[in-house]
Write a protein that holds these residues in place. Structure first.
Motif: not given
Length: 135
Positions: A50-53
């Protein structure tokens, strides 16, 4: 959310892999330890994704997993299926009123004080540590 994983191993070396989450693996000296470690690995894998999109891939239904040739091969070689609870930290505290036996509450407060954390943090830790037993 629950994830279906493969558990395999022998005395001293156990591994967990999640067929629908490429690269999501965990290890442990026992099967139980590997499954506990898998819970943390899953949370970290999802957070990194999720942090990487990126979206988290949708989990296949059990029937579709069992139809997968790689999953069938792993099961034929001795792996077993395991259901793992994923508890996501969403970073949004919610107030909850609980009724507990006064002795239990005293033990929670005493332990929280010894650890230098709040009662709420202690209850959250206890829940996270034990929820997977009821998955």
């Amino acid at each position: 959310m629950y994830v279906v994983a493969l558990l395999e191993g022998a005395d001293g070396a156990w591994g967990v892999s999640v067929p629908d989450l490429d690269g999501c693996v965990a290890m442990g000296a026992t099967g139980d330890e590997a499954l506990r470690n898998a819970q943390e690995s899953l949370r970290e894998w999802i957070e990194a994704r999720q942090a990487g999109g990126f979206d988290v891939p949708t989990q296949r239904e059990l029937g579709a997993l069992l139809a997968d040739p790689e999953v069938r091969e792993a099961l034929a070689e001795g792996s077993t299926l395991a259901r793992i609870l994923v508890v996501e930290d969403v970073g949004r505290p919610v107030k909850a009123n609980l009724s507990l036996d006064s002795g239990v509450l005293a033990a929670i407060d005493s332990t929280a004080h010894r650890l230098g954390i709040t009662r709420s943090a202690m209850v959250e830790k206890l829940a996270k540590d034990r929820l997977s037993e009821y998955a």
